[in-house]
Scaffold this motif. Structure first.
Motif, short mmCIF file in Angstrom:
data_model
loop_
_atom_site.label_atom_id
_atom_site.label_comp_id
_atom_site.label_asym_id
_atom_site.label_seq_id
_atom_site.Cartn_x
_atom_site.Cartn_y
_atom_site.Cartn_z
N THR A 1 0.81 -1.22 0.00
CA THR A 1 0.00 0.00 0.00
C THR A 1 0.84 1.26 0.00
O THR A 1 0.61 2.18 -0.79
CB THR A 1 -0.93 0.00 1.24
N VAL A 2 1.83 1.34 0.88
CA VAL A 2 2.65 2.55 0.99
C VAL A 2 3.39 2.81 -0.32
O VAL A 2 3.47 3.96 -0.79
CB VAL A 2 3.65 2.42 2.16
N ALA A 3 3.94 1.77 -0.94
CA ALA A 3 4.67 1.92 -2.19
C ALA A 3 3.75 2.37 -3.32
O ALA A 3 4.12 3.20 -4.16
CB ALA A 3 5.36 0.62 -2.57
N GLU B 1 -7.51 -0.85 8.18
CA GLU B 1 -7.39 -1.81 9.27
C GLU B 1 -6.08 -2.56 9.10
O GLU B 1 -5.79 -3.11 8.05
CB GLU B 1 -8.57 -2.80 9.24
N GLU B 2 -5.28 -2.57 10.14
CA GLU B 2 -3.90 -3.06 10.05
C GLU B 2 -3.83 -4.50 9.56
O GLU B 2 -3.01 -4.82 8.69
CB GLU B 2 -3.24 -2.94 11.42
N ARG C 1 -2.03 -5.60 6.08
CA ARG C 1 -0.86 -6.48 6.10
C ARG C 1 -1.06 -7.71 5.23
O ARG C 1 -0.14 -8.13 4.51
CB ARG C 1 -0.57 -6.92 7.54
N LEU C 2 -2.25 -8.29 5.27
CA LEU C 2 -2.53 -9.46 4.45
C LEU C 2 -2.46 -9.11 2.97
O LEU C 2 -1.86 -9.85 2.17
CB LEU C 2 -3.91 -10.03 4.79
N ARG D 1 0.34 -10.49 0.20
CA ARG D 1 0.00 -11.18 -1.05
C ARG D 1 0.63 -10.48 -2.25
O ARG D 1 1.17 -11.14 -3.15
CB ARG D 1 -1.53 -11.22 -1.21
N ARG D 2 0.59 -9.16 -2.27
CA ARG D 2 1.14 -8.42 -3.41
C ARG D 2 2.66 -8.55 -3.48
O ARG D 2 3.23 -8.69 -4.56
CB ARG D 2 0.71 -6.96 -3.35
N THR D 3 3.31 -8.51 -2.34
CA THR D 3 4.76 -8.70 -2.31
C THR D 3 5.12 -10.10 -2.77
O THR D 3 6.09 -10.29 -3.53
CB THR D 3 5.31 -8.45 -0.90
#
Length: 365
Positions: free
Chosen positions: A242-244, A267-268, A272-273, A277-279
């Motif tokens: 998300t941040v990237a 929501e953390e 994170r999930l 998954r994207r990474t």
């Protein structure tokens, strides 16, 4: 584009789990829709809160449907042409400076003092700036001239697109509109009157693609789209956390994404999930490419199957062109593995015969 403040240095890409994957899915669908043509009645332009204008599905749209097949209003310069323009301007500046030094040396006026040192620093700064923005300046003049050549209706459609300047400034306005609304072809950027209105979403419902044969830009349904749902594409590589993604959009397009995915990711645990998954998808894509190049077909196929499942989960758990494209790739790899095994088996009898002959010879001795 419909996004507020959508200017910046960058064009929208045909993204969706990586440009090649999404474009490949669209390419397969091209064959099926070649005779049907675009579904001009499938969407309408509507003002969307917080985004400006966008495209809304007027009816239910099936997966893979060609929604738009549009000729560009304006084509920009290729990256290579912009690089050549930057280097040419920089070289001209250096040559002019060298000529000035030669004239000073010939007249005996050349000195190496503080003003001369400042001149060298200014030249270095000039070359640096030209290399950075010289191509964009040249592209601005090219775009300005090409907009002037448009017909009245096409020119009005061009200036009706999102502009980040508060008032009209010759050359700059044309250039800023281009940079804010350009989509990427195979070799340069282009602005289309309708395709430029398609907004961004981190879980897109459509893909952008460039038809090299016809020289037209296309928008195709990545998945099934329900009536009254916004038609959105991804401007960037999807497989970023998300941040990237937010950083990429602010840097390239100068807006912060407010799509449902980014808003739901507040929501953390959910964020994170999704980021995990994207990474994982990004790492799997790189690993599959390396394994295919090294001939590790079985390992590549296993990773591709995992990538396919994770991709479908991240894109809403629905059937989509990216998953279908991966299914075709898995079948191709399976066929390659079978062919390799068949070749190996066909060579086995002769090898075994040679081995038996050798053992027989040894026994006789």
């Amino acid at each position: 584009n419909g996004q507020p403040g959508g200017g910046g240095g960058g064009e929208k890409k045909a993204a969706g789990g990586g440009e090649k994957t999404a474009t490949g899915g669209g390419a397969n669908a091209n064959k099926a829709d070649a005779k049907k043509g675009p579904a001009g009645d499938a969407f309408r332009v509507k003002d969307i809160s917080g985004k400006g204008r966008g495209l809304i599905a007027a009816r239910n749209i099936e997966i893979g449907k060609l929604l738009l097949d549009e000729e560009p209003l304006v084509l920009g310069l290729s990256q290579s042409a912009m690089a050549v323009a930057s280097l040419t301007i920089a070289a001209a500046g250096v040559l002019a400076w060298a000529g000035s030094l030669y004239l000073q040396a010939s007249s005996g006026q050349l000195t190496f003092d503080l003003p001369a040192l400042r001149g060298v620093c200014c030249l270095i700064l000039f070359v640096f700036l030209v290399i950075q923005i010289g191509g964009m300046i040249v592209e601005g003049f090219v775009v300005f001239w090409r907009v002037r050549l448009l017909g009245a209706s096409d020119r009005a459609a061009y200036f009706n697109l999102c502009d980040t300047l508060p008032f009209y400034i010759p050359i700059l306005s044309e250039a800023f509109i281009f940079r804010a609304n350009a989509v990427s072809t195979d070799w340069c950027g282009c602005v289309c009157a309708v395709a430029a209105l398609v907004n961004h979403a981190c879980v897109p419902s459509a893909i952008l693609s460039w038809n090299t044969e016809t020289g037209r830009h296309q928008v195709r349904a990545l998945r099934g789209i329900k009536a009254e749902e916004e038609i959105a594409v991804s401007y960037i590589d999807l497989w970023q956390p998300t941040v990237a993604r937010q950083h990429s959009l602010r840097r390239a397009m100068r807006f912060s994404c407010a799509c449902n995915t980014c808003m739901d990711s507040t929501e953390e645990s959910v964020r994170r999930l999704s980021d995990h998954r994207r990474t994982a998808c990004s790492q799997l894509e790189r690993g599959i490419t390396e394994k295919m190049e090294n001939g590790q077909l079985e390992e590549a196929m296993k990773d591709l199957q995992i990538l396919r499942d994770v991709t479908e989960q991240e894109l809403g758990g629905v059937d989509n062109l990216i998953s279908r494209d991966m299914d075709e790739a898995i079948k191709d790899i399976q066929a390659q593995i079978k062919n390799s095994e068949a070749v190996t088996n066909s060579e086995m009898p002769s090898e075994q015969t040679d081995s038996c002959n050798k053992r027989g010879s040894c026994a006789e001795e």
